[in-house]
Design an enzyme around this catalytic site. Structure first.
Site, PDB file in Angstrom:
ATOM      1  N   ARG A  54       0.807  -1.237   0.000  1.00 24.88           N
ATOM      2  CA  ARG A  54       0.000   0.000   0.000  1.00 24.88           C
ATOM      3  C   ARG A  54       0.834   1.277   0.000  1.00 24.88           C
ATOM      4  NH1 ARG A  54      -3.656  -2.811   3.469  1.00 24.88           N
ATOM      5  NH2 ARG A  54      -5.428  -3.535   2.212  1.00 24.88           N
ATOM      6  N   LYS A  58       4.113  11.956 -10.797  1.00 27.74           N
ATOM      7  CA  LYS A  58       3.248  11.165 -11.693  1.00 27.74           C
ATOM      8  C   LYS A  58       3.962   9.852 -11.968  1.00 27.74           C
ATOM      9  CE  LYS A  58       0.548  14.474 -14.355  1.00 27.74           C
ATOM     10  NZ  LYS A  58       0.264  14.966 -15.727  1.00 27.74           N
ATOM     11  N   GLU A  96      12.187  19.250 -23.600  1.00 30.90           N
ATOM     12  CA  GLU A  96      11.449  19.565 -22.365  1.00 30.90           C
ATOM     13  C   GLU A  96      12.019  20.824 -21.702  1.00 30.90           C
ATOM     14  OE1 GLU A  96       8.686  18.075 -21.712  1.00 30.90           O
ATOM     15  OE2 GLU A  96       8.806  16.103 -22.655  1.00 30.90           O
ATOM     16  N   LYS A 133       9.198  23.556 -12.765  1.00 32.12           N
ATOM     17  CA  LYS A 133       8.319  22.386 -12.589  1.00 32.12           C
ATOM     18  C   LYS A 133       7.881  22.284 -11.129  1.00 32.12           C
ATOM     19  CE  LYS A 133       6.841  17.934 -13.475  1.00 32.12           C
ATOM     20  NZ  LYS A 133       6.866  16.753 -14.269  1.00 32.12           N
ATOM     21  N   GLU A 186      -3.096  18.255 -11.059  1.00 31.67           N
ATOM     22  CA  GLU A 186      -3.589  18.761 -12.342  1.00 31.67           C
ATOM     23  C   GLU A 186      -5.079  19.062 -12.271  1.00 31.67           C
ATOM     24  OE1 GLU A 186      -1.842  16.415 -15.429  1.00 31.67           O
ATOM     25  OE2 GLU A 186      -2.659  17.662 -17.018  1.00 31.67           O
ATOM     26  N   ARG A 242      -1.078  22.854 -13.875  1.00 28.70           N
ATOM     27  CA  ARG A 242      -0.151  21.783 -14.250  1.00 28.70           C
ATOM     28  C   ARG A 242      -0.309  21.385 -15.725  1.00 28.70           C
ATOM     29  NH1 ARG A 242       2.047  16.699 -10.584  1.00 28.70           N
ATOM     30  NH2 ARG A 242       3.431  15.916 -12.188  1.00 28.70           N
ATOM     31  N   ASN A 293       1.931  20.489 -20.430  1.00 26.33           N
ATOM     32  CA  ASN A 293       1.655  19.705 -21.635  1.00 26.33           C
ATOM     33  C   ASN A 293       1.853  20.519 -22.912  1.00 26.33           C
ATOM     34  OD1 ASN A 293       0.951  17.419 -20.150  1.00 26.33           O
ATOM     35  ND2 ASN A 293      -1.111  18.232 -19.823  1.00 26.33           N
ATOM     36  N   HIS A 337       2.418  18.865 -26.123  1.00 28.88           N
ATOM     37  CA  HIS A 337       2.230  17.425 -25.927  1.00 28.88           C
ATOM     38  C   HIS A 337       0.960  16.877 -26.570  1.00 28.88           C
ATOM     39  CE1 HIS A 337       5.597  17.952 -23.292  1.00 28.88           C
ATOM     40  NE2 HIS A 337       5.593  16.690 -22.903  1.00 28.88           N
ATOM     41  N   HIS A 360       1.590  13.646 -28.602  1.00 26.76           N
ATOM     42  CA  HIS A 360       0.999  12.340 -28.310  1.00 26.76           C
ATOM     43  C   HIS A 360       0.307  11.765 -29.543  1.00 26.76           C
ATOM     44  CE1 HIS A 360       0.921  13.159 -23.716  1.00 26.76           C
ATOM     45  NE2 HIS A 360       2.077  12.683 -24.119  1.00 26.76           N
ATOM     46  N   HIS A 383      10.077  10.384 -27.543  1.00 25.32           N
ATOM     47  CA  HIS A 383       9.078  11.282 -26.966  1.00 25.32           C
ATOM     48  C   HIS A 383       9.494  12.751 -27.154  1.00 25.32           C
ATOM     49  CE1 HIS A 383       6.085  12.878 -24.244  1.00 25.32           C
ATOM     50  NE2 HIS A 383       7.026  13.417 -23.507  1.00 25.32           N
TER      51      HIS A 383
HETATM   52  N1  LIG Z   1       6.125  11.063 -14.749  1.00 18.30           N
HETATM   53  C1  LIG Z   1       6.160  12.157 -15.464  1.00 18.30           C
HETATM   54  O1  LIG Z   1       5.797  13.241 -15.003  1.00 18.30           O
HETATM   55  C2  LIG Z   1       6.680  12.092 -16.861  1.00 18.30           C
HETATM   56  C3  LIG Z   1       6.979  13.278 -17.548  1.00 18.30           C
HETATM   57  C4  LIG Z   1       7.528  13.179 -18.825  1.00 18.30           C
HETATM   58  C5  LIG Z   1       7.756  11.938 -19.383  1.00 18.30           C
HETATM   59  N2  LIG Z   1       7.440  10.821 -18.686  1.00 18.30           N
HETATM   60  C6  LIG Z   1       7.696   9.491 -19.251  1.00 18.30           C
HETATM   61  O2  LIG Z   1       9.099   9.346 -19.388  1.00 18.30           O
HETATM   62  C7  LIG Z   1       9.350   8.402 -20.425  1.00 18.30           C
HETATM   63  C8  LIG Z   1      10.449   8.933 -21.289  1.00 18.30           C
HETATM   64  O3  LIG Z   1      11.599   9.088 -20.490  1.00 18.30           O
HETATM   65  P1  LIG Z   1      13.058   9.085 -21.127  1.00 18.30           P
HETATM   66  O4  LIG Z   1      13.102  10.000 -22.270  1.00 18.30           O
HETATM   67  O5  LIG Z   1      14.001   9.264 -20.004  1.00 18.30           O
HETATM   68  O6  LIG Z   1      13.143   7.633 -21.778  1.00 18.30           O
HETATM   69  P2  LIG Z   1      13.775   6.246 -21.283  1.00 18.30           P
HETATM   70  O7  LIG Z   1      13.601   6.047 -19.854  1.00 18.30           O
HETATM   71  O8  LIG Z   1      13.252   5.215 -22.204  1.00 18.30           O
HETATM   72  O9  LIG Z   1      15.321   6.441 -21.579  1.00 18.30           O
HETATM   73  C9  LIG Z   1      15.731   6.661 -22.897  1.00 18.30           C
HETATM   74  C10 LIG Z   1      16.862   5.725 -23.316  1.00 18.30           C
HETATM   75  O10 LIG Z   1      18.076   6.184 -22.748  1.00 18.30           O
HETATM   76  C11 LIG Z   1      18.712   5.120 -22.045  1.00 18.30           C
HETATM   77  N3  LIG Z   1      19.436   5.758 -20.956  1.00 18.30           N
HETATM   78  C12 LIG Z   1      18.937   6.290 -19.835  1.00 18.30           C
HETATM   79  N4  LIG Z   1      19.898   6.906 -19.145  1.00 18.30           N
HETATM   80  C13 LIG Z   1      21.042   6.724 -19.826  1.00 18.30           C
HETATM   81  C14 LIG Z   1      22.380   7.139 -19.620  1.00 18.30           C
HETATM   82  N5  LIG Z   1      22.732   7.909 -18.580  1.00 18.30           N
HETATM   83  N6  LIG Z   1      23.308   6.747 -20.520  1.00 18.30           N
HETATM   84  C15 LIG Z   1      22.954   6.004 -21.604  1.00 18.30           C
HETATM   85  N7  LIG Z   1      21.710   5.614 -21.874  1.00 18.30           N
HETATM   86  C16 LIG Z   1      20.754   5.985 -20.991  1.00 18.30           C
HETATM   87  C17 LIG Z   1      17.587   4.223 -21.636  1.00 18.30           C
HETATM   88  O11 LIG Z   1      18.053   2.925 -21.374  1.00 18.30           O
HETATM   89  C18 LIG Z   1      16.687   4.297 -22.846  1.00 18.30           C
HETATM   90  O12 LIG Z   1      17.150   3.431 -23.853  1.00 18.30           O
HETATM   91  C19 LIG Z   1       8.054   8.179 -21.148  1.00 18.30           C
HETATM   92  O13 LIG Z   1       7.535   6.931 -20.769  1.00 18.30           O
HETATM   93  C20 LIG Z   1       7.153   9.290 -20.627  1.00 18.30           C
HETATM   94  O14 LIG Z   1       5.803   8.919 -20.594  1.00 18.30           O
HETATM   95  C21 LIG Z   1       6.914  10.869 -17.451  1.00 18.30           C
END
Ligand SMILES: NC(=O)c1ccc[n+]([C@@H]2O[C@H](COP(=O)([O-])OP(=O)(O)OC[C@H]3O[C@@H](n4cnc5c(N)ncnc54)[C@H](O)[C@@H]3O)[C@@H](O)[C@H]2O)c1
Length: 361
Positions: free
Chosen positions: A116, A138, A180, A222, A232, A237, A241, A244, A248, A261
Site C-alpha cells: 500500500r 506522476k 522539455e 516544474k 492537475e 499543471r 503539456n 504534448h 501524443h 518522446h
Molecule cells: N512522470 C512524469 O511526469 C513524466 C513526464 C515526462 C515523461 N514521462 C515518461 O518518461 C518516459 C520517457 O523518459 P526518457 O526520455 O528518459 O526515456 P527512457 O527512460 O526510455 O530512456 C531513454 C533511453 O536512454 C537510455 N538511458 C537512460 N539513461 C542513460 C544514460 N545515462 N546513458 C545512456 N543511456 C541511458 C535508456 O536505457 C533508454 O534506452 C516516457 O515513458 C514518458 O511517458 C513521465
C-alpha cells in the site's frame, strides 16, 4: 545544490550535483531501512561499477527491467512487485529508481502499490527525467488504449541528480530531453524564454555551465507548478503539456516507434506555436520573436507524411481530451501560455499541415 518541491509535509529535496556520495546521503536520510533498486538492462551494464558500490553500501534487492517504452506495461510493473513481494522488504522499504522516465514511472508506481505504498527515490539518468519526469510524482504504465493510462500520483521522498550521467546519454536522447527544457521557455515566464532563446545553442552543445543552469531553472519551474497544482486540477499543471497534445497524436500515429518522446514534443511545440499564431493567442508584437525561436529549434524529420486528419482524430483519443473537446496549450506573451479548448478544426489542421510541410519527406 538543493532545491525543494514544496508540498507541506510531503515536501522533498532535489539534490543537483551534490558533492556527497549517494550511498552516504541515502544512509543518513533513510537510516536502518531496506532498499530495492529498479533499473534497466542498459543502465545495469553501463553503470555496473556504480551499482556495485550501491550494492556494497546498501545491499538493495535489485530488479532489472528490459529497456524501452514498449516494456512500460502492467506486466513489467507486476514483475517489479513480484520481486519486492518475494524479498525480505517490509513497509520501511525504500525503492530507488535508477534510470530515465520509463524506469522512474514504473518504479514509482510499484512503490506506490507495494504494501500500500512505500518511499521511493528518483535517480534520473536522462535529461528528460532530470528536468521533468523525476519531479512531480506522476507514476504509471502504458495500456493498449494509450500512454500512461494506469498509474498513481505518488511523490518521491528525494530526487538525486548527477549530471555526469548525461555523459553516456546518446545524442538523440539528449536532444529529446532538450525539448522539455525548451518547453519551459514557453511556460516558465519571460526570463526563462529569454534564457532559452539566448542559450539554446550552448544547451544543445552540452555546455556544462549552461546545461546545469538550464536543469536548475527547469526544475524550479516544474516544482513551482507542482506545488500549486499537484494533481492537475486547477489547470496550472496542464501548462506542462505544452506541445504534448500534438506530440501524443504523432507518437500514437507511429505506434511509439521511430520517434522519441522528446522528438515528438519538439514537433508538437512547433504545431502549438503555429496554432497560436493562427488563433491570435500570440500578441502581434511577439509574432516575429516566436517565429525566430521556432526556426532555431532542432528540426525533426518525420519518416513519412502522416495525414493531418488522422493526427487530429488521434487527439480525441488522448486522455487529456475532456468531454470531446481538445484542450490545447498555446503560446501567449513570450514565456506564458494559455489553455484553450475552442480551437476551430480548420485552424488546427492548417497548423499541422504547415509543420508537416517543414518536417516530412
Ligand atoms: N512522470 C512524469 O511526469 C513524466 C513526464 C515526462 C515523461 N514521462 C515518461 O518518461 C518516459 C520517457 O523518459 P526518457 O526520455 O528518459 O526515456 P527512457 O527512460 O526510455 O530512456 C531513454 C533511453 O536512454 C537510455 N538511458 C537512460 N539513461 C542513460 C544514460 N545515462 N546513458 C545512456 N543511456 C541511458 C535508456 O536505457 C533508454 O534506452 C516516457 O515513458 C514518458 O511517458 C513521465
Amino acid at each position: 545544490m538543493e532545491l525543494t518541491v514544496q508540498l507541506g509535509d510531503r515536501s522533498y529535496p532535489v539534490f543537483l550535483n551534490d558533492s556527497r556520495s549517494l550511498p552516504d546521503v541515502l544512509k543518513s536520510r533513510f537510516p536502518d531501512r531496506g532498499f530495492a533498486l529498479v533499473t534497466n538492462t542498459t543502465l545495469a551494464r553501463l553503470y555496473e561499477k556504480k551499482l556495485a558500490g550501491l550494492d556494497r553500501a546498501l545491499g538493495p534487492v535489485r530488479h532489472v527491467i528490459d529497456d524501452g517504452e514498449r516494456f512500460k506495461t502492467v506486466a513489467t510493473w507486476q514483475a517489479v512487485l513480484d520481486t519486492l513481494l518475494c524479498s525480505r522488504l517490509d513497509r520501511q522499504a525504500v525503492v530507488l529508481a535508477f534510470g530515465g522516465g520509463v524506469v522512474g514511472d514504473i518504479a514509482g508506481f510499484a512503490a506506490s502499490a507495494f504494501l500500500r505504498g512505500v518511499d521511493y527515490v528518483q535517480i534520473p539518468t536522462t535529461l528528460l527525467a532530470m528536468v521533468d519526469s523525476s519531479v512531480g510524482g506522476k507514476t504509471g504504465v502504458d495500456h493498449l488504449t494509450g500512454k500512461n493510462r494506469i498509474g498513481a500520483f505518488c511523490q518521491p521522498r528525494m530526487v538525486w541528480i548527477d549530471t555526469r550521467f548525461l555523459d553516456t546519454l546518446p545524442e538523440r536522447e539528449f536532444v529529446g530531453g532538450c525539448a522539455e527544457v525548451f518547453k519551459y521557455g514557453f511556460i516558465g515566464g519571460a526570463e526563462m524564454f529569454a534564457f532559452v532563446v539566448a542559450g539554446r545553442e550552448k544547451i544543445l552543445g552540452r555546455d556544462p555551465a549552461l546545461l546545469l543552469d538550464a536543469i536548475e531553472k527547469s526544475i524550479r519551474i516544474k516544482a513551482a507548478i507542482v506545488a500549486e497544482d499537484e494533481r492537475e486540477s486547477s489547470g496550472k499543471r496542464s501548462l506542462l503539456n505544452f506541445g504534448h497534445t500534438f506530440a501524443h497524436a504523432l507518437e500514437t500515429y507511429y505506434d511509439y516507434d521511430k520517434l522519441l518522446h522528446g522528438e515528438a514534443v519538439l514537433w508538437g511545440m512547433a504545431c502549438a506555436v503555429e496554432l497560436g499564431l493562427r488563433a491570435g493567442t500570440v500578441p502581434a508584437e511577439s509574432r516575429a520573436e516566436y517565429a525566430a525561436f521556432c526556426d532555431h529549434l532542432p528540426r525533426i524529420q518525420l519518416p513519412s507524411r502522416p495525414s493531418a486528419g488522422d493526427l487530429y482524430a488521434g487527439m480525441f483519443a488522448d486522455k487529456k481530451a475532456a468531454a470531446g473537446k481538445i484542450r490545447f496549450v498555446l503560446p501567449a506573451q513570450p514565456g506564458t501560455s494559455v489553455l484553450r479548448d475552442d480551437m476551430a478544426k480548420a485552424d488546427v489542421l492548417a497548423a499541422i499541415e504547415a509543420v508537416l510541410d517543414r518536417t516530412s519527406p
